[in-house]
Scaffold this active site. Sequence first.
Site, PDB file in Angstrom:
ATOM      1  N   ASN A   9       0.866  -1.180   0.000  1.00  0.00           N
ATOM      2  CA  ASN A   9       0.000   0.000   0.000  1.00  0.00           C
ATOM      3  C   ASN A   9       0.903   1.231   0.000  1.00  0.00           C
ATOM      4  O   ASN A   9       1.482   1.573   1.017  1.00  0.00           O
ATOM      5  CB  ASN A   9      -0.890  -0.037   1.261  1.00  0.00           C
ATOM      6  CG  ASN A   9      -1.753   1.208   1.395  1.00  0.00           C
ATOM      7  OD1 ASN A   9      -1.798   2.042   0.489  1.00  0.00           O
ATOM      8  ND2 ASN A   9      -2.430   1.335   2.526  1.00  0.00           N
ATOM      9  N   TRP A  10       1.002   1.846  -1.171  1.00  0.00           N
ATOM     10  CA  TRP A  10       1.922   2.990  -1.287  1.00  0.00           C
ATOM     11  C   TRP A  10       1.359   4.255  -0.637  1.00  0.00           C
ATOM     12  O   TRP A  10       2.043   5.268  -0.553  1.00  0.00           O
ATOM     13  CB  TRP A  10       2.233   3.255  -2.766  1.00  0.00           C
ATOM     14  CG  TRP A  10       3.136   2.222  -3.396  1.00  0.00           C
ATOM     15  CD1 TRP A  10       3.636   1.086  -2.801  1.00  0.00           C
ATOM     16  CD2 TRP A  10       3.661   2.229  -4.729  1.00  0.00           C
ATOM     17  NE1 TRP A  10       4.424   0.395  -3.677  1.00  0.00           N
ATOM     18  CE2 TRP A  10       4.465   1.065  -4.866  1.00  0.00           C
ATOM     19  CE3 TRP A  10       3.532   3.091  -5.816  1.00  0.00           C
ATOM     20  CZ2 TRP A  10       5.135   0.762  -6.066  1.00  0.00           C
ATOM     21  CZ3 TRP A  10       4.192   2.789  -7.011  1.00  0.00           C
ATOM     22  CH2 TRP A  10       4.993   1.632  -7.121  1.00  0.00           C
ATOM     23  N   LYS A  11       0.100   4.215  -0.243  1.00  0.00           N
ATOM     24  CA  LYS A  11      -0.568   5.383   0.357  1.00  0.00           C
ATOM     25  C   LYS A  11      -0.348   6.618  -0.528  1.00  0.00           C
ATOM     26  O   LYS A  11      -0.298   6.481  -1.744  1.00  0.00           O
ATOM     27  CB  LYS A  11      -0.085   5.583   1.795  1.00  0.00           C
ATOM     28  CG  LYS A  11      -0.241   4.291   2.621  1.00  0.00           C
ATOM     29  CD  LYS A  11      -0.061   4.480   4.095  1.00  0.00           C
ATOM     30  CE  LYS A  11      -0.214   3.128   4.796  1.00  0.00           C
ATOM     31  NZ  LYS A  11      -0.140   3.219   6.249  1.00  0.00           N
ATOM     32  N   HIS A  98      -9.502   1.126   5.041  1.00  0.00           N
ATOM     33  CA  HIS A  98      -8.239   1.328   5.769  1.00  0.00           C
ATOM     34  C   HIS A  98      -8.483   2.256   6.957  1.00  0.00           C
ATOM     35  O   HIS A  98      -9.290   3.186   6.863  1.00  0.00           O
ATOM     36  CB  HIS A  98      -7.194   1.914   4.823  1.00  0.00           C
ATOM     37  CG  HIS A  98      -5.816   1.850   5.391  1.00  0.00           C
ATOM     38  ND1 HIS A  98      -5.383   2.723   6.347  1.00  0.00           N
ATOM     39  CD2 HIS A  98      -4.800   0.982   5.170  1.00  0.00           C
ATOM     40  CE1 HIS A  98      -4.135   2.401   6.684  1.00  0.00           C
ATOM     41  NE2 HIS A  98      -3.763   1.349   5.975  1.00  0.00           N
ATOM     42  N   GLU A 100      -6.862   4.648   8.024  1.00  0.00           N
ATOM     43  CA  GLU A 100      -6.644   6.070   7.700  1.00  0.00           C
ATOM     44  C   GLU A 100      -7.882   6.663   7.025  1.00  0.00           C
ATOM     45  O   GLU A 100      -8.158   7.850   7.179  1.00  0.00           O
ATOM     46  CB  GLU A 100      -5.391   6.213   6.815  1.00  0.00           C
ATOM     47  CG  GLU A 100      -4.125   5.944   7.611  1.00  0.00           C
ATOM     48  CD  GLU A 100      -2.976   5.344   6.816  1.00  0.00           C
ATOM     49  OE1 GLU A 100      -3.015   5.362   5.574  1.00  0.00           O
ATOM     50  OE2 GLU A 100      -2.029   4.838   7.459  1.00  0.00           O
ATOM     51  N   GLU A 170      -5.102  -4.952  10.612  1.00  0.00           N
ATOM     52  CA  GLU A 170      -4.095  -3.905  10.787  1.00  0.00           C
ATOM     53  C   GLU A 170      -4.358  -3.169  12.096  1.00  0.00           C
ATOM     54  O   GLU A 170      -5.145  -2.217  12.128  1.00  0.00           O
ATOM     55  CB  GLU A 170      -4.168  -2.897   9.638  1.00  0.00           C
ATOM     56  CG  GLU A 170      -3.896  -3.480   8.272  1.00  0.00           C
ATOM     57  CD  GLU A 170      -3.346  -2.427   7.314  1.00  0.00           C
ATOM     58  OE1 GLU A 170      -2.299  -2.672   6.740  1.00  0.00           O
ATOM     59  OE2 GLU A 170      -3.950  -1.349   7.185  1.00  0.00           O
ATOM     60  N   GLY A 176       2.678   2.316  10.859  1.00  0.00           N
ATOM     61  CA  GLY A 176       3.634   3.412  10.723  1.00  0.00           C
ATOM     62  C   GLY A 176       4.328   3.795  12.022  1.00  0.00           C
ATOM     63  O   GLY A 176       4.947   4.854  12.099  1.00  0.00           O
ATOM     64  N   SER A 216       3.703  -2.000  10.450  1.00  0.00           N
ATOM     65  CA  SER A 216       5.145  -2.069  10.729  1.00  0.00           C
ATOM     66  C   SER A 216       5.760  -3.425  10.384  1.00  0.00           C
ATOM     67  O   SER A 216       6.703  -3.877  11.041  1.00  0.00           O
ATOM     68  CB  SER A 216       5.439  -1.707  12.195  1.00  0.00           C
ATOM     69  OG  SER A 216       5.077  -0.363  12.431  1.00  0.00           O
ATOM     70  N   GLY A 237       2.948  -1.075   4.268  1.00  0.00           N
ATOM     71  CA  GLY A 237       2.974   0.353   3.975  1.00  0.00           C
ATOM     72  C   GLY A 237       4.403   0.808   3.706  1.00  0.00           C
ATOM     73  O   GLY A 237       4.938   0.621   2.607  1.00  0.00           O
ATOM     74  N   GLY A 238       5.035   1.385   4.724  1.00  0.00           N
ATOM     75  CA  GLY A 238       6.376   1.973   4.578  1.00  0.00           C
ATOM     76  C   GLY A 238       7.376   1.095   3.845  1.00  0.00           C
ATOM     77  O   GLY A 238       8.080   1.570   2.937  1.00  0.00           O
TER      78      GLY A 238
HETATM   79  P1  13P Z   1       3.118   0.419   7.707  1.00  0.00           P
HETATM   80  O1  13P Z   1       3.641  -0.859   7.091  1.00  0.00           O
HETATM   81  O2  13P Z   1       3.821   1.640   7.226  1.00  0.00           O
HETATM   82  O3  13P Z   1       3.027   0.318   9.190  1.00  0.00           O
HETATM   83  O4  13P Z   1       1.613   0.595   7.169  1.00  0.00           O
HETATM   84  C1  13P Z   1       0.758  -0.489   7.205  1.00  0.00           C
HETATM   85  C2  13P Z   1      -0.458  -0.147   6.449  1.00  0.00           C
HETATM   86  O5  13P Z   1      -1.207   0.735   6.849  1.00  0.00           O
HETATM   87  C3  13P Z   1      -0.725  -0.869   5.210  1.00  0.00           C
HETATM   88  O6  13P Z   1      -2.006  -0.627   4.731  1.00  0.00           O
END
Ligand code: 13P
Length: 257
Positions: A9-11, A98, A100, A170, A176, A216, A237-238
């Site tokens: 997920n590149w956000k 998600h 977010e 998640e 994050g 994470s 994510g990251g």
């Molecule tokens: P991180 O891997 O950056 O913690 O993010 C996870 C995430 O929200 C994937 O959708």
Amino acid sequence: MRDKILAGNWKMNKTFGEAEELIDEIADQLSKKPVNSDVQIIICPPFPYLEMIRDLSEECDIQVGAQNLSQFEAGAYTGEVSAAMLSSMQIGYCIIGHSERRQYFGETDEIIAAKIKQALNEDIFPIFCCGENLTERESGRHFEVVQKQVEAALSDLPADKAYMIIIAYEPVWAIGTGKVASPEQAQEMHAFIRKLVAYKFGEEFAENLSILYGGSCNPSNAAELFKQPDVDGGLIGGASLKAADFIKIAHSFPEDK
Ligand code: 13P
């Protein structure tokens, strides 16, 4: 056997040129060291890059997903992107619900359920996200919170399309933050989610459901997480923004599962 899935997920990251570079690097590394054929890789870039990523990833068997879609079918909804638009571009997956989106864009269980239905109507695999926040975990309400989210998402699904759903657990406190869930915490919640799903759709359905862990996850903790019997992969994510890290995670699935 259920599908093993690694989704990135590149956000809201990367300019167009940076995104091109990243997908090129991922494709290049995968061509040098392919992942096991039972691992499905999905990249979820921002909307404007979907077509470019789809075209560049065709050669290396990477699937492409969106990060969101509209709960409405079509019409005067400025700024929205419909499931039909995505499917007309051969986008086969979409992250839905998600945390977010819940936190910053007011998405409720009802909106998320409507989005899942839109996705299924267009034969898009929804990657439905659930997970508790820190206060909920610390007050011991994590199972209750996740149960409510999962039940709302699964309510009223068209029976013939329900098999398409993918669930991502998640925990919000892990997203994050660098504070990953322990393998035991992840396993415990994934097994709980599978039981909930079995209760609604039956054992066989639940056994075939892929449940991903997100929060994470990185090259140093992925293998332990993916070893857990109910953890079928990750939503990253990251670490999905660095080709080398993402590919290392893709190679972290156990052989014998
Ligand atoms: P991180 O891997 O950056 O913690 O993010 C996870 C995430 O929200 C994937 O959708």
